[in-house]
Design a protein around this motif. Sequence first.
Motif, short mmCIF file in Angstrom:
data_model
loop_
_atom_site.label_atom_id
_atom_site.label_comp_id
_atom_site.label_asym_id
_atom_site.label_seq_id
_atom_site.Cartn_x
_atom_site.Cartn_y
_atom_site.Cartn_z
N CYS A 1 0.81 -1.22 0.00
CA CYS A 1 0.00 0.00 0.00
C CYS A 1 0.85 1.28 0.00
CB CYS A 1 -0.97 0.00 1.18
SG CYS A 1 -0.19 0.16 2.81
N GLY A 2 2.15 1.16 0.26
CA GLY A 2 3.04 2.31 0.23
C GLY A 2 3.04 3.16 1.49
N GLU A 3 2.20 2.81 2.46
CA GLU A 3 2.16 3.57 3.71
C GLU A 3 3.42 3.33 4.53
OE1 GLU A 3 -0.08 5.78 4.96
OE2 GLU A 3 -1.22 5.65 3.10
N ARG A 4 3.85 4.35 5.24
CA ARG A 4 4.99 4.22 6.13
C ARG A 4 4.48 3.71 7.48
NH1 ARG A 4 9.23 5.72 3.87
NH2 ARG A 4 10.62 6.49 5.47
N ILE A 5 5.08 2.63 7.96
CA ILE A 5 4.69 2.05 9.24
C ILE A 5 5.95 1.83 10.08
CG2 ILE A 5 2.59 0.97 8.36
CD1 ILE A 5 4.12 -1.69 8.31
N GLU A 6 5.76 1.74 11.38
CA GLU A 6 6.88 1.53 12.29
C GLU A 6 6.90 0.09 12.78
OE1 GLU A 6 7.61 3.13 16.58
OE2 GLU A 6 8.38 4.61 15.14
N LEU A 7 8.07 -0.53 12.70
CA LEU A 7 8.29 -1.87 13.24
C LEU A 7 9.19 -1.75 14.45
CD1 LEU A 7 9.20 -3.89 10.00
CD2 LEU A 7 6.96 -3.65 11.07
N LEU A 8 8.96 -2.57 15.45
CA LEU A 8 9.88 -2.68 16.59
C LEU A 8 10.71 -3.93 16.36
CD1 LEU A 8 7.66 -1.71 19.64
CD2 LEU A 8 9.49 -0.38 18.57
N TYR B 1 11.31 -12.93 9.21
CA TYR B 1 9.96 -13.25 9.68
C TYR B 1 8.93 -12.50 8.84
CZ TYR B 1 10.41 -8.82 12.25
OH TYR B 1 10.60 -7.51 12.59
N VAL B 2 7.67 -12.82 9.04
CA VAL B 2 6.56 -12.18 8.33
C VAL B 2 5.74 -11.40 9.34
CG1 VAL B 2 4.47 -12.56 6.98
CG2 VAL B 2 6.50 -13.95 6.55
N GLU B 3 5.45 -10.14 8.99
CA GLU B 3 4.62 -9.29 9.85
C GLU B 3 3.57 -8.63 8.96
OE1 GLU B 3 5.16 -5.53 12.86
OE2 GLU B 3 6.66 -7.12 12.84
N CYS C 1 1.09 -5.78 7.58
CA CYS C 1 1.05 -4.32 7.51
C CYS C 1 -0.06 -3.83 8.44
CB CYS C 1 0.78 -3.86 6.08
SG CYS C 1 0.51 -2.06 5.93
N GLN C 2 0.22 -2.79 9.20
CA GLN C 2 -0.75 -2.24 10.14
C GLN C 2 -1.86 -1.47 9.43
OE1 GLN C 2 2.06 0.14 12.21
NE2 GLN C 2 3.12 -1.61 13.07
N VAL C 3 -1.68 -1.18 8.13
CA VAL C 3 -2.67 -0.42 7.37
C VAL C 3 -3.51 -1.34 6.49
CG1 VAL C 3 -3.02 1.44 5.69
CG2 VAL C 3 -1.24 1.65 7.43
N CYS C 4 -2.84 -2.11 5.61
CA CYS C 4 -3.59 -2.93 4.64
C CYS C 4 -3.68 -4.41 5.03
CB CYS C 4 -2.98 -2.80 3.25
SG CYS C 4 -1.36 -3.58 3.03
N CYS C 5 -3.00 -4.81 6.10
CA CYS C 5 -3.04 -6.16 6.66
C CYS C 5 -2.42 -7.24 5.77
CB CYS C 5 -4.47 -6.56 7.04
SG CYS C 5 -5.20 -5.48 8.27
N ARG C 6 -1.67 -6.86 4.75
CA ARG C 6 -1.02 -7.87 3.89
C ARG C 6 0.31 -8.28 4.52
NH1 ARG C 6 -1.69 -6.84 -2.24
NH2 ARG C 6 -0.89 -8.95 -2.21
N PRO C 7 0.76 -9.52 4.25
CA PRO C 7 1.98 -10.02 4.89
C PRO C 7 3.25 -9.44 4.27
CG PRO C 7 1.09 -11.66 3.41
CD PRO C 7 0.09 -10.52 3.43
N ILE C 8 4.11 -8.90 5.12
CA ILE C 8 5.38 -8.31 4.68
C ILE C 8 6.50 -9.22 5.17
CG2 ILE C 8 6.93 -6.33 4.87
CD1 ILE C 8 4.45 -4.65 5.63
N SER C 9 7.38 -9.62 4.26
CA SER C 9 8.56 -10.40 4.62
C SER C 9 9.63 -9.44 5.13
CB SER C 9 9.05 -11.16 3.39
OG SER C 9 10.21 -11.88 3.69
N VAL C 10 10.07 -9.64 6.37
CA VAL C 10 11.02 -8.74 7.02
C VAL C 10 12.33 -9.48 7.26
CG1 VAL C 10 11.45 -7.29 9.05
CG2 VAL C 10 9.11 -7.56 8.19
N ALA C 11 13.44 -8.90 6.82
CA ALA C 11 14.78 -9.43 7.12
C ALA C 11 15.51 -8.41 7.98
CB ALA C 11 15.54 -9.69 5.83
N VAL C 12 16.14 -8.88 9.04
CA VAL C 12 16.85 -8.01 9.98
C VAL C 12 18.26 -8.57 10.15
CG1 VAL C 12 16.92 -7.12 12.34
CG2 VAL C 12 14.72 -7.50 11.23
#
Length: 62
Positions: free
Chosen positions: A12-19, A29-31, A33-44
């Motif tokens: 969705c292009g929205e800026r969101i904050e991850l902890l 891991y997968v988290e 999106c707090q706005v559109c609820c779609r799964p985001i693959s996160v690498a840290v």
Amino acid sequence: MLTPRTIQCPYCGERIELLVDASAGDQHYVEDCQVCCRPISVAVWIGADEEVQVSVAGEDEA
């Protein structure tokens, strides 16, 4: 140690904050999106300068 990181949702292009838990080392891991609820693959990972690095992708990009 939780580190806040602002990312842009690949859907969705929205800026969101991850902890991010930097004490856990490299992780993937997968988290949702707090706005559109779609799964985001996160690498840290921890960079050479000890800075927490975060990369995100949509499930069709991962």
